[in-house]
Design an enzyme around this catalytic site. Structure first.
Site, short mmCIF file in Angstrom:
data_model
loop_
_atom_site.label_atom_id
_atom_site.label_comp_id
_atom_site.label_asym_id
_atom_site.label_seq_id
_atom_site.Cartn_x
_atom_site.Cartn_y
_atom_site.Cartn_z
N GLN A 1 -17.60 -43.21 -47.05
CA GLN A 1 -16.67 -44.34 -47.14
C GLN A 1 -17.42 -45.59 -47.64
OE1 GLN A 1 -13.43 -45.05 -46.77
NE2 GLN A 1 -12.74 -42.98 -46.32
N SER A 2 -18.31 -45.41 -48.57
CA SER A 2 -19.20 -46.49 -49.02
C SER A 2 -18.47 -47.61 -49.75
CB SER A 2 -20.28 -45.90 -49.93
OG SER A 2 -21.01 -46.91 -50.57
N ASN A 3 -18.60 -48.82 -49.19
CA ASN A 3 -18.10 -50.00 -49.90
C ASN A 3 -18.90 -50.25 -51.17
OD1 ASN A 3 -16.06 -50.98 -47.96
ND2 ASN A 3 -17.81 -51.23 -46.60
N CYS B 1 -20.24 -48.00 -53.11
CA CYS B 1 -19.75 -47.11 -54.16
C CYS B 1 -18.44 -47.62 -54.75
CB CYS B 1 -19.58 -45.70 -53.60
SG CYS B 1 -21.14 -44.82 -53.35
#
Length: 335
Positions: free
Chosen positions: A76-78, A80
């Site tokens: 759930q990388s911000n 990325c």
């Protein structure tokens, strides 16, 4: 520190607001006066701190003739999401390598940033097990793309290298001017501390501007000694990259690991309380992985009288609220 000699794309055109939080401060018995720097309002799809870093990273990629961006992060990388969003804006392909740090946590149909990766038209997503060598995994992807005739540029996780850290050196300079213009003075600054680029760049910028304000990092993943060394090492590398000769005191680097809970990205009751309290007092959304846990640290330190009564605190809001929608159960259970 002269940042004008480094290429950037101009994603950050205006200073992000400094906002006083009177109701939130009151909810903590007015022991301290809490302000927030709204880097959650930075441009980009959903906003967040990585835009400052990518301003320099994407410029470096384009200067090297890249037509493709590769980066990595958790599922759930911000980071990325924002890397993908700026790649789309620049007309570049973007490939994501996601680390499944919690087994079984990657769900293609999930909401939050997973949904936004698809909405923004990600070129590809590769999912690797937790603990993988992410630099090697990204290089593997880059080599495959080179064989196809692409010119890939690798942005490390969190854009946390000397190029990306320049974004938060600039943020410190921005803050200094805001404080002067608005007649503000802060006794202490609290920042989320994860991949280290924000913490390292910001603290380096403050020291470079001779601003004698202590900075406390609230760690979200690593143990205190490891996190502090990561921040300190990146500060030194960034200063060297900038060609700046300066003494960087090791004791200036402080990061707590008390608020990580069971692990990176795993919810804690204190995080849920912090997110709900700020939302219900000031209508500001935190995220469950970084800013929520960092704010839970600030709340705990205030309650323990860690700061002198009446102190002016500044919390750096790094954004990430789109990830909230992947954590609905955590908040509904706590309602």
């Amino acid at each position: 520190m002269n940042l004008a000699c480094f290429p950037r794309r101009g994603y950050v055109q205006e200073a992000t607001p400094l906002e006083f939080l009177p109701a939130f401060s009151k909810a903590l018995d007015n022991k301290v006066n809490i302000w927030i720097k709204r880097d959650d309002l930075l441009p980009g799809a959903g906003g967040g701190n990585k835009t400052r870093k990518l301003d320099f990273s994407i410029a470096d990629a384009l200067a090297q003739g890249a037509d493709t961006i590769i980066t990595c992060g958790a599922v759930q990388s911000n980071h990325c999401r924002l890397t993908l969003s700026w790649a789309v804006k620049e007309g570049l392909e973007c490939h994501l390598v996601l680390e499944e740090r919690v087994p079984g946590s990657y769900k293609p149909e999930a909401s939050g940033n997973n949904f936004l990766y698809q909405l923004l038209g990600v070129s590809s997503i590769s999912v690797v097990p937790g603990g993988s060598d992410m630099a090697a995994e990204m290089e593997k992807k880059a080599e495959m793309l080179r064989r196809e005739g692409r010119k890939p540029y690798i942005v490390p996780g969190g854009a946390s290298n000397p190029v990306g850290a320049l974004g938060y050196v600039q943020c410190a300079q921005e803050l200094m001017q805001q404080m002067f213009a608005q007649g503000l003075n802060f006794d202490h600054i609290i920042v989320p501390s994860g991949s280290a680029g924000t913490h390292a760049g910001f603290l380096l910028g403050l020291l470079g501007c001779h601003m004698d304000i202590p900075v406390t990092g609230i760690g979200v993943n690593r143990k205190k000694p490891v996190q502090e060394e990561a921040v300190y090492s990146l500060m030194r590398k960034t200063a060297e990259y900038m060609g700046v000769a300066m003494d960087i005191p090791r004791e200036a680097v402080l990061a707590y690991d008390d608020y990580v809970g069971p692990g990176y990205s795993l919810p804690t009751d204190a995080m849920v309380e912090a997110v709900k309290l700020l939302a219900r007092t000031e209508s500001i959304l935190l995220d469950p992985v970084y800013s929520g846990k960092a704010m839970s640290g600030l709340i705990d330190l205030v309650r323990k009288d860690h700061f002198k009564k009446g102190a002016n605190l500044l919390f750096l809001h790094t954004g990430g609220s789109p990830a909230l929608y992947a954590y609905l159960d955590s908040f509904r259970q706590a309602s």
